[in-house]
Design a protein around this motif. Sequence first.
Motif, PDB file in Angstrom:
ATOM      1  N   PRO A 149       0.856  -1.193   0.000  1.00  0.00           N
ATOM      2  CA  PRO A 149       0.000   0.000   0.000  1.00  0.00           C
ATOM      3  C   PRO A 149       0.897   1.251   0.000  1.00  0.00           C
ATOM      4  CG  PRO A 149      -0.643  -1.529   1.736  1.00  0.00           C
ATOM      5  CD  PRO A 149       0.656  -2.029   1.187  1.00  0.00           C
ATOM      6  N   GLN A 150       0.385   2.348  -0.472  1.00  0.00           N
ATOM      7  CA  GLN A 150       1.207   3.552  -0.592  1.00  0.00           C
ATOM      8  C   GLN A 150       0.446   4.780  -0.104  1.00  0.00           C
ATOM      9  OE1 GLN A 150       2.900   3.319  -4.673  1.00  0.00           O
ATOM     10  NE2 GLN A 150       2.940   1.110  -4.367  1.00  0.00           N
ATOM     11  N   SER A 151       1.217   5.800   0.303  1.00  0.00           N
ATOM     12  CA  SER A 151       0.607   7.047   0.795  1.00  0.00           C
ATOM     13  C   SER A 151       1.673   8.129   0.738  1.00  0.00           C
ATOM     14  CB  SER A 151       0.104   6.858   2.228  1.00  0.00           C
ATOM     15  OG  SER A 151       1.194   6.582   3.091  1.00  0.00           O
ATOM     16  N   ALA A 152       1.307   9.351   1.146  1.00  0.00           N
ATOM     17  CA  ALA A 152       2.308  10.423   1.203  1.00  0.00           C
ATOM     18  C   ALA A 152       3.324  10.093   2.298  1.00  0.00           C
ATOM     19  CB  ALA A 152       1.620  11.741   1.511  1.00  0.00           C
ATOM     20  N   PRO A 153       4.581  10.570   2.150  1.00  0.00           N
ATOM     21  CA  PRO A 153       5.543  10.381   3.246  1.00  0.00           C
ATOM     22  C   PRO A 153       4.949  10.900   4.566  1.00  0.00           C
ATOM     23  CG  PRO A 153       6.629  11.343   1.318  1.00  0.00           C
ATOM     24  CD  PRO A 153       5.163  11.314   1.012  1.00  0.00           C
TER      25      PRO A 153
ATOM     26  N   LYS B 252       2.276  13.970   5.441  1.00  0.00           N
ATOM     27  CA  LYS B 252       0.943  13.720   6.023  1.00  0.00           C
ATOM     28  C   LYS B 252       0.673  14.600   7.242  1.00  0.00           C
ATOM     29  CE  LYS B 252       0.408   8.849   5.268  1.00  0.00           C
ATOM     30  NZ  LYS B 252       1.412   7.898   5.637  1.00  0.00           N
ATOM     31  N   SER B 253       1.712  14.732   8.095  1.00  0.00           N
ATOM     32  CA  SER B 253       1.498  15.463   9.351  1.00  0.00           C
ATOM     33  C   SER B 253       1.744  16.965   9.180  1.00  0.00           C
ATOM     34  CB  SER B 253       2.423  14.903  10.435  1.00  0.00           C
ATOM     35  OG  SER B 253       3.760  15.045  10.003  1.00  0.00           O
ATOM     36  N   SER B 254       1.955  17.429   7.955  1.00  0.00           N
ATOM     37  CA  SER B 254       2.282  18.843   7.734  1.00  0.00           C
ATOM     38  C   SER B 254       1.027  19.645   7.396  1.00  0.00           C
ATOM     39  CB  SER B 254       3.281  18.964   6.579  1.00  0.00           C
ATOM     40  OG  SER B 254       2.589  18.872   5.333  1.00  0.00           O
ATOM     41  N   PRO B 255       1.119  20.976   7.469  1.00  0.00           N
ATOM     42  CA  PRO B 255      -0.045  21.811   7.116  1.00  0.00           C
ATOM     43  C   PRO B 255      -0.401  21.748   5.629  1.00  0.00           C
ATOM     44  CG  PRO B 255       1.715  23.126   8.148  1.00  0.00           C
ATOM     45  CD  PRO B 255       2.265  21.764   7.921  1.00  0.00           C
ATOM     46  N   LEU B 256       0.462  21.168   4.809  1.00  0.00           N
ATOM     47  CA  LEU B 256       0.185  21.123   3.362  1.00  0.00           C
ATOM     48  C   LEU B 256      -0.713  19.951   2.978  1.00  0.00           C
ATOM     49  CD1 LEU B 256       3.697  21.942   1.817  1.00  0.00           C
ATOM     50  CD2 LEU B 256       1.810  23.496   2.366  1.00  0.00           C
TER      51      LEU B 256
ATOM     52  N   GLY C 174      -4.950  15.997   5.003  1.00  0.00           N
ATOM     53  CA  GLY C 174      -5.381  15.577   6.334  1.00  0.00           C
ATOM     54  C   GLY C 174      -6.114  14.246   6.339  1.00  0.00           C
ATOM     55  N   ASP C 175      -6.357  13.649   5.157  1.00  0.00           N
ATOM     56  CA  ASP C 175      -6.996  12.321   5.171  1.00  0.00           C
ATOM     57  C   ASP C 175      -5.920  11.245   5.334  1.00  0.00           C
ATOM     58  OD1 ASP C 175      -5.825  11.867   2.700  1.00  0.00           O
ATOM     59  OD2 ASP C 175      -7.668  12.146   1.547  1.00  0.00           O
ATOM     60  N   SER C 176      -6.317   9.968   5.296  1.00  0.00           N
ATOM     61  CA  SER C 176      -5.352   8.921   5.656  1.00  0.00           C
ATOM     62  C   SER C 176      -4.213   8.801   4.641  1.00  0.00           C
ATOM     63  CB  SER C 176      -6.067   7.586   5.813  1.00  0.00           C
ATOM     64  OG  SER C 176      -6.736   7.277   4.600  1.00  0.00           O
ATOM     65  N   ASN C 177      -4.449   9.175   3.378  1.00  0.00           N
ATOM     66  CA  ASN C 177      -3.348   9.125   2.401  1.00  0.00           C
ATOM     67  C   ASN C 177      -2.424  10.334   2.523  1.00  0.00           C
ATOM     68  OD1 ASN C 177      -3.877   6.650   1.104  1.00  0.00           O
ATOM     69  ND2 ASN C 177      -5.576   7.593  -0.011  1.00  0.00           N
ATOM     70  N   GLY C 178      -2.980  11.452   2.949  1.00  0.00           N
ATOM     71  CA  GLY C 178      -2.182  12.615   3.321  1.00  0.00           C
ATOM     72  C   GLY C 178      -1.448  13.335   2.207  1.00  0.00           C
ATOM     73  N   TYR C 179      -1.905  13.217   0.979  1.00  0.00           N
ATOM     74  CA  TYR C 179      -1.191  13.876  -0.119  1.00  0.00           C
ATOM     75  C   TYR C 179      -1.321  15.398  -0.026  1.00  0.00           C
ATOM     76  CZ  TYR C 179      -0.907   9.175  -2.080  1.00  0.00           C
ATOM     77  OH  TYR C 179      -0.648   7.852  -2.255  1.00  0.00           O
TER      78      TYR C 179
ATOM     79  N   ALA D  11      -2.178  15.507  -4.363  1.00  0.00           N
ATOM     80  CA  ALA D  11      -3.509  14.891  -4.177  1.00  0.00           C
ATOM     81  C   ALA D  11      -4.382  15.137  -5.403  1.00  0.00           C
ATOM     82  CB  ALA D  11      -4.165  15.459  -2.926  1.00  0.00           C
ATOM     83  N   THR D  12      -3.868  14.838  -6.568  1.00  0.00           N
ATOM     84  CA  THR D  12      -4.652  14.973  -7.803  1.00  0.00           C
ATOM     85  C   THR D  12      -5.159  13.581  -8.167  1.00  0.00           C
ATOM     86  OG1 THR D  12      -2.541  14.799  -8.974  1.00  0.00           O
ATOM     87  CG2 THR D  12      -3.468  17.010  -8.724  1.00  0.00           C
ATOM     88  N   PRO D  13      -6.388  13.477  -8.683  1.00  0.00           N
ATOM     89  CA  PRO D  13      -6.965  12.144  -8.900  1.00  0.00           C
ATOM     90  C   PRO D  13      -6.559  11.486 -10.220  1.00  0.00           C
ATOM     91  CG  PRO D  13      -8.603  13.830  -9.316  1.00  0.00           C
ATOM     92  CD  PRO D  13      -7.363  14.548  -8.914  1.00  0.00           C
ATOM     93  N   ASN D  14      -5.391  11.835 -10.750  1.00  0.00           N
ATOM     94  CA  ASN D  14      -4.895  11.162 -11.961  1.00  0.00           C
ATOM     95  C   ASN D  14      -4.144   9.906 -11.547  1.00  0.00           C
ATOM     96  OD1 ASN D  14      -2.918  13.407 -11.018  1.00  0.00           O
ATOM     97  ND2 ASN D  14      -1.620  11.896 -12.035  1.00  0.00           N
ATOM     98  N   SER D  15      -3.853   9.063 -12.537  1.00  0.00           N
ATOM     99  CA  SER D  15      -3.025   7.894 -12.290  1.00  0.00           C
ATOM    100  C   SER D  15      -1.583   8.381 -12.080  1.00  0.00           C
ATOM    101  CB  SER D  15      -3.163   7.008 -13.526  1.00  0.00           C
ATOM    102  OG  SER D  15      -2.284   5.960 -13.470  1.00  0.00           O
ATOM    103  N   LYS D  16      -0.937   7.945 -11.008  1.00  0.00           N
ATOM    104  CA  LYS D  16       0.361   8.495 -10.607  1.00  0.00           C
ATOM    105  C   LYS D  16       1.481   7.870 -11.434  1.00  0.00           C
ATOM    106  CE  LYS D  16      -1.067   9.471  -5.845  1.00  0.00           C
ATOM    107  NZ  LYS D  16      -1.085  10.929  -5.956  1.00  0.00           N
TER     108      LYS D  16
END
Length: 400
Positions: free
Chosen positions: A259-263, A267-271, A274-279, A303-308
Amino acid sequence: MAITAKHQIVIVGGGTAGITVAARLRRAGYTDVAVIEPSNDHYYQPLWTLVGGGRASAESTVRPEHSVMPKGVTWIRNAVSAFDPAANTVTCTDGETYEYDALVVAPGIQLDWNRTEGLEEAVGRNGVSSNYRFDLASRTWEFIQNTRSGSAVFMMPSGPIKCGGAPQKIAYLASDYWRKQGVLDKIDVHLVLPTPRAFGIPEIADNLDKVIAKYGIQLHTLSEVTAVDGEAKKVTVTAVGEGGTDTTLAFDMLHAVPPQSAPDWVKSSPLSTGDSNGYVEVDKFTLQHTRFPNVFSLGDVAATPNSKTGAAVRKQAPVVVANIADHLEGRPLSAHYDGYSSCPIVTSSHDMLLAEFDYDMHLTPSFPFLDPTKPHRPYWYVKKYGLPWLYWNLMLKGLV
Ligand code: FAD
């Protein structure tokens, strides 16, 4: 906080997105651009699929970072650990802090090995490998060659991942190899996908179903590997959704994709969204942050909904550069990204289907004379030779 240095434009990450944007900013005349990148190596990850399938060498996918850093760009060899967008600063793990007028966030995606039970301990041994790691892609090829009978499992996790086609491409390359070796009928090949079909565009899914049938692959849709037992060589497969039931599959080799997500520090930054993937929360068309107008993001972390994919980055980079220029000069943002991405799906050791599409899943073929829903031989050569050449010689130099 003491500022180590200030640069007009600071780019976090010197991977595909960071270097492409840096090169384009230099070409646009910006003289004070810095890239913060901790690694001494730069990877062309799309070839890792061919490394795993025994069709390219691992060494051909890596070059020294200094060789891709555009001339005139300051390379800060450091790792960012925090953003303070209100103060226009980023801070690195060693406490060094850099100030900017405009920030580009492109540190890529995080591989969450520990989110699938047992996977972190299992990967790299006992027939379990992954093309998602440079050091393991060659091991995938070893395990494919060592498998002469039994069962092979290829898995894809749910949630956004980079190159959504990669988990199935290696299943086709492996099956083609086993077919040529005359052992395919002795191997139960399982492809476990969390999606309803092998691809989100029905015409392409229809043709991939034919590829899957040709190899006799057992397709498990709406299913996910939720636990790996490397010692016992078995995986738990769970139906996706509420109250999904579990089944067990034995394996002789497993191609694992985590599984993958933002570093985590993004995730914990103001940018973050705030959801579980944190992009990084950006407008999907302008790639500008929705709350901090001098912050832009692209590539896998956005956090753009395109294919990465790297192909998406190629279309995003000119948009980011044009919009940074507009922002710095006080104009309304003029450039828009339409969600273009491409998924080159190798279907054998000599054929490839090149799916190109936008946010609306409309096909946007670069070569309309070849039916974009079917595999074609010329695309194989595009993948193996054309795209790597374009990457190193044109894209990273800001020319395409
Ligand atoms: P990356 O290229 O991963 O770069 C991120 C950079 O950020 C790295 O250099 C990293 O060192 C740096 N970084 C990390 N942490 C920090 C930090 N704390 N501070 C500063 N810098 C940091 N794409 C395609 O277009 N076609 C394909 O066929 C394809 N196949 C793929 C197959 C596989 C197996 C894989 C793994 C990927 C594939 N991709 C493909 C996806 C493509 O490689 C990525 O989408 C692309 O590299 C994204 O670019 P990026 O700059 O966002 O991330």
